[in-house]
Motif scaffolding. Structure first.
Motif, PDB file in Angstrom:
ATOM      1  N   VAL B   5       0.835  -1.203   0.000  1.00 56.59           N
ATOM      2  CA  VAL B   5       0.000   0.000   0.000  1.00 56.59           C
ATOM      3  C   VAL B   5       0.871   1.254   0.000  1.00 56.59           C
ATOM      4  N   ARG B   6       1.890   1.255   0.849  1.00 58.26           N
ATOM      5  CA  ARG B   6       2.756   2.420   0.927  1.00 58.26           C
ATOM      6  C   ARG B   6       3.454   2.670  -0.417  1.00 58.26           C
ATOM      7  N   ASP B   7       3.939   1.607  -1.029  1.00 58.83           N
ATOM      8  CA  ASP B   7       4.606   1.750  -2.324  1.00 58.83           C
ATOM      9  C   ASP B   7       3.645   2.300  -3.381  1.00 58.83           C
ATOM     10  N   GLN B   8       2.395   1.850  -3.288  1.00 55.41           N
ATOM     11  CA  GLN B   8       1.421   2.303  -4.264  1.00 55.41           C
ATOM     12  C   GLN B   8       1.179   3.801  -4.144  1.00 55.41           C
ATOM     13  N   VAL B   9       1.042   4.247  -2.880  1.00 55.95           N
ATOM     14  CA  VAL B   9       0.849   5.681  -2.650  1.00 55.95           C
ATOM     15  C   VAL B   9       2.054   6.454  -3.177  1.00 55.95           C
ATOM     16  N   LEU B  10       3.236   5.930  -2.877  1.00 57.21           N
ATOM     17  CA  LEU B  10       4.453   6.557  -3.379  1.00 57.21           C
ATOM     18  C   LEU B  10       4.418   6.651  -4.894  1.00 57.21           C
ATOM     19  N   GLU B  11       4.061   5.530  -5.536  1.00 55.70           N
ATOM     20  CA  GLU B  11       4.038   5.502  -6.992  1.00 55.70           C
ATOM     21  C   GLU B  11       3.015   6.477  -7.558  1.00 55.70           C
ATOM     22  N   ASP B  12       1.857   6.577  -6.904  1.00 61.48           N
ATOM     23  CA  ASP B  12       0.835   7.512  -7.365  1.00 61.48           C
ATOM     24  C   ASP B  12       1.355   8.943  -7.310  1.00 61.48           C
ATOM     25  N   ASP B  16       1.819  11.385 -10.526  1.00 66.32           N
ATOM     26  CA  ASP B  16       1.220  12.716 -10.669  1.00 66.32           C
ATOM     27  C   ASP B  16       2.266  13.730 -11.109  1.00 66.32           C
ATOM     28  N   ILE B  17       3.423  13.663 -10.468  1.00 70.21           N
ATOM     29  CA  ILE B  17       4.492  14.607 -10.790  1.00 70.21           C
ATOM     30  C   ILE B  17       4.970  14.388 -12.226  1.00 70.21           C
ATOM     31  N   LEU B  18       5.104  13.123 -12.609  1.00 69.83           N
ATOM     32  CA  LEU B  18       5.579  12.816 -13.968  1.00 69.83           C
ATOM     33  C   LEU B  18       4.624  13.365 -15.021  1.00 69.83           C
ATOM     34  N   ARG B  19       3.320  13.205 -14.784  1.00 72.31           N
ATOM     35  CA  ARG B  19       2.340  13.720 -15.743  1.00 72.31           C
ATOM     36  C   ARG B  19       2.416  15.241 -15.850  1.00 72.31           C
ATOM     37  N   GLY B  47       9.249  21.726  -2.967  1.00 71.45           N
ATOM     38  CA  GLY B  47       9.675  20.772  -1.952  1.00 71.45           C
ATOM     39  C   GLY B  47       9.150  19.379  -2.254  1.00 71.45           C
ATOM     40  N   ARG B  48       7.904  19.332  -2.693  1.00 69.71           N
ATOM     41  CA  ARG B  48       7.297  18.049  -3.013  1.00 69.71           C
ATOM     42  C   ARG B  48       8.032  17.326  -4.140  1.00 69.71           C
ATOM     43  N   ILE B  49       8.453  18.074  -5.144  1.00 70.45           N
ATOM     44  CA  ILE B  49       9.129  17.458  -6.280  1.00 70.45           C
ATOM     45  C   ILE B  49      10.527  16.976  -5.899  1.00 70.45           C
ATOM     46  N   TYR B  50      11.255  17.815  -5.178  1.00 72.31           N
ATOM     47  CA  TYR B  50      12.627  17.434  -4.824  1.00 72.31           C
ATOM     48  C   TYR B  50      12.656  16.293  -3.809  1.00 72.31           C
ATOM     49  N   HIS B  51      11.534  16.029  -3.178  1.00 71.48           N
ATOM     50  CA  HIS B  51      11.475  14.860  -2.300  1.00 71.48           C
ATOM     51  C   HIS B  51      11.504  13.565  -3.128  1.00 71.48           C
ATOM     52  N   HIS B  52      10.917  13.614  -4.342  1.00 70.24           N
ATOM     53  CA  HIS B  52      10.813  12.395  -5.160  1.00 70.24           C
ATOM     54  C   HIS B  52      11.890  12.303  -6.241  1.00 70.24           C
ATOM     55  N   PHE B  53      12.402  13.444  -6.694  1.00 74.40           N
ATOM     56  CA  PHE B  53      13.403  13.457  -7.775  1.00 74.40           C
ATOM     57  C   PHE B  53      14.529  14.381  -7.372  1.00 74.40           C
ATOM     58  N   HIS B  54      15.752  13.904  -7.462  1.00 65.74           N
ATOM     59  CA  HIS B  54      16.794  14.723  -6.860  1.00 65.74           C
ATOM     60  C   HIS B  54      17.389  15.782  -7.776  1.00 65.74           C
ATOM     61  N   SER B  55      16.895  15.875  -9.001  1.00 65.26           N
ATOM     62  CA  SER B  55      17.298  17.005  -9.841  1.00 65.26           C
ATOM     63  C   SER B  55      16.321  17.142 -11.002  1.00 65.26           C
ATOM     64  N   LYS B  56      16.405  18.250 -11.697  1.00 61.93           N
ATOM     65  CA  LYS B  56      15.582  18.471 -12.874  1.00 61.93           C
ATOM     66  C   LYS B  56      15.931  17.449 -13.959  1.00 61.93           C
ATOM     67  N   THR B  57      17.209  17.184 -14.114  1.00 59.96           N
ATOM     68  CA  THR B  57      17.650  16.173 -15.077  1.00 59.96           C
ATOM     69  C   THR B  57      17.024  14.822 -14.768  1.00 59.96           C
ATOM     70  N   ASP B  58      17.030  14.458 -13.496  1.00 64.60           N
ATOM     71  CA  ASP B  58      16.468  13.181 -13.071  1.00 64.60           C
ATOM     72  C   ASP B  58      14.971  13.118 -13.374  1.00 64.60           C
ATOM     73  N   LEU B  59      14.273  14.194 -13.076  1.00 65.13           N
ATOM     74  CA  LEU B  59      12.837  14.245 -13.360  1.00 65.13           C
ATOM     75  C   LEU B  59      12.573  14.068 -14.856  1.00 65.13           C
ATOM     76  N   PHE B  60      13.333  14.793 -15.652  1.00 62.15           N
ATOM     77  CA  PHE B  60      13.167  14.675 -17.103  1.00 62.15           C
ATOM     78  C   PHE B  60      13.465  13.255 -17.585  1.00 62.15           C
ATOM     79  N   ALA B  61      14.506  12.658 -17.045  1.00 62.89           N
ATOM     80  CA  ALA B  61      14.888  11.299 -17.440  1.00 62.89           C
ATOM     81  C   ALA B  61      13.751  10.318 -17.172  1.00 62.89           C
ATOM     82  N   GLU B  62      13.062  10.487 -16.052  1.00 59.73           N
ATOM     83  CA  GLU B  62      11.974   9.572 -15.703  1.00 59.73           C
ATOM     84  C   GLU B  62      10.785   9.749 -16.655  1.00 59.73           C
ATOM     85  N   VAL B  63      10.542  10.986 -17.057  1.00 59.95           N
ATOM     86  CA  VAL B  63       9.475  11.237 -18.028  1.00 59.95           C
ATOM     87  C   VAL B  63       9.831  10.559 -19.356  1.00 59.95           C
ATOM     88  N   PHE B  64      11.064  10.722 -19.762  1.00 60.93           N
ATOM     89  CA  PHE B  64      11.576  10.095 -20.991  1.00 60.93           C
ATOM     90  C   PHE B  64      11.391   8.585 -20.919  1.00 60.93           C
TER      91      PHE B  64
END
Lengths: 214, 214
Positions: B5-12, B16-19, B47-64
């Motif tokens: 359950v916790r992982d699912q919430v994390l993934e959700d 959301d951030i990825l979308r 703050g919410r974004i940097y909690h899940h992705f440690h840089s802008k590059t990282d966030l973009f990479a995950e979207v890719f």
DNA sequence: GTCTATATACTGATAGAC
DNA sequence: GTCTATCAGTATATAGAC
């Protein structure tokens, strides 16, 4: 005469900046290109650039306009030729593709500008400038439309929606700006062979899939 | 179970951030998108974004990566089908184009990433991350190559350089990410009709110009 | 897990020396 | 006509409160 000489020097200085700016916009995109980047490439500082262009938007707009001017120059001689659609289309398409290859940095800037406009990534102050550039570029796109329709009437082209087909055709003809890179010792004939493959692919798309449906 | 359950919430939360990030990258491009933009779209702060992705590059990479995952899922079921090249190519191409249309924001991010890599617009720290993403994307491109070669052997495709043809084909198949916009009340059948025109154009290019040379 | 500071760096643009 | 110096705004990223 003194005026002519002075204007020429002015134009040369502007042209140098435009070339450097086009190269930067191609390598980094619009947002990531700083005026300092362009200046650095010229071995100068930004004071020189702001003397000739009063904003980054203005500089970009001039690069865009230069790219479109080059396209018009290359394609327009063929537009009003009489006769069947196919040979005229081929001449226009070949001239267009060669221009994409030979003036790639400027053509990439045109692409960037169109993309920015399509996604509405322009600020209110940029809006007016961009609208004119996009209108200029749309006029150019229309140069091909009459020939496309004539070709369909003549039965040599086979397509459904003109708008979609125009998009697909330009996407193909423009694509060398993304993947083409000159090879060492490449001759004009080599370049034309590459351009020819692009034109053939685009033409195949216009002609449709015909009897071979499977 | 509690872990699940916790992982699912994390993934959700991540999803959301990825979308939101994909939408921002599509609208403004990579450089012009700020982490604040993404946060604002979520009704949150960075703050919410940097909690899940440690840089802008990282966030973009995950979207890719998400965009490419979606493509693999859609196309792979058809890749290993036995039989002639043309129907298999058609299934793969149709699945690819539908994916371009249905997950446009993620596919635009993939495009942006490829473009950044091609022009070397990546910083040294980004280099490693991007190389992996590009390799992933190149593997995907190769899914089509065997079918292209088989089709040429069977005489249904007619092209010269495989590399150039692959570029031209993908440029055509990807193009809806730039010009497609959903119309109000559009049905699945409507969307498939648009995709069909794209596939037909790409197929025409692969089949060559044939007898109609003029 | 998300927010509110805040540090640090870089950007577009201007003013004034030369 | 080009340079140096500088301002005001905004960016990524971090630290610590809640």
């Amino acid at each position: 005469m003194a005026n002519g000489v002075r204007d020429q020097v002015l134009e040369d200085s502007r042209a140098d900046i435009l070339r450097a700016a086009a190269a930067c916009f191609m390598e980094r995109g619009y947002a990531a290109t700083s005026i300092d980047d362009v200046a650095r490439r010229l071995g100068a500082t930004k004071g020189r650039i702001y003397h000739h262009f009063h904003s980054k938007t203005d500089l970009f707009a001039e690069v865009f306009r230069m790219g479109m001017d080059l396209n018009y120059e290359a394609v327009e001689p063929f537009v009003h030729r009489e006769g069947p659609a196919l040979p005229r289309w081929r001449s226009m398409a070949m001239a267009h593709v060669m221009q994409m290859i030979l003036t790639k940095p400027f053509q990439r800037a045109v692409w960037i500008g169109v993309e920015m406009h399509l996604r509405g990534a322009t600020t209110p102050e940029q809006r007016d400038v961009f609208n004119k550039l996009i209108a200029y570029r749309s006029d150019y796109g229309r140069l091909f439309r009459a020939t496309l329709l004539q070709g369909r009437d003549e039965g040599v082209f086979d397509f459904d929606d003109l708008s979609i087909t125009n998009q697909l055709m330009f996407m193909t003809l423009n694509s060398p700006i993304f993947w083409y890179t000159e090879r060492p010792g490449e001759t004009r004939a080599d370049t034309e062979a590459v351009a020819g493959q692009v034109v053939d692919y685009a033409l195949g798309g216009l002609m449709g899939t015909r009897e071979a449906e499977g």
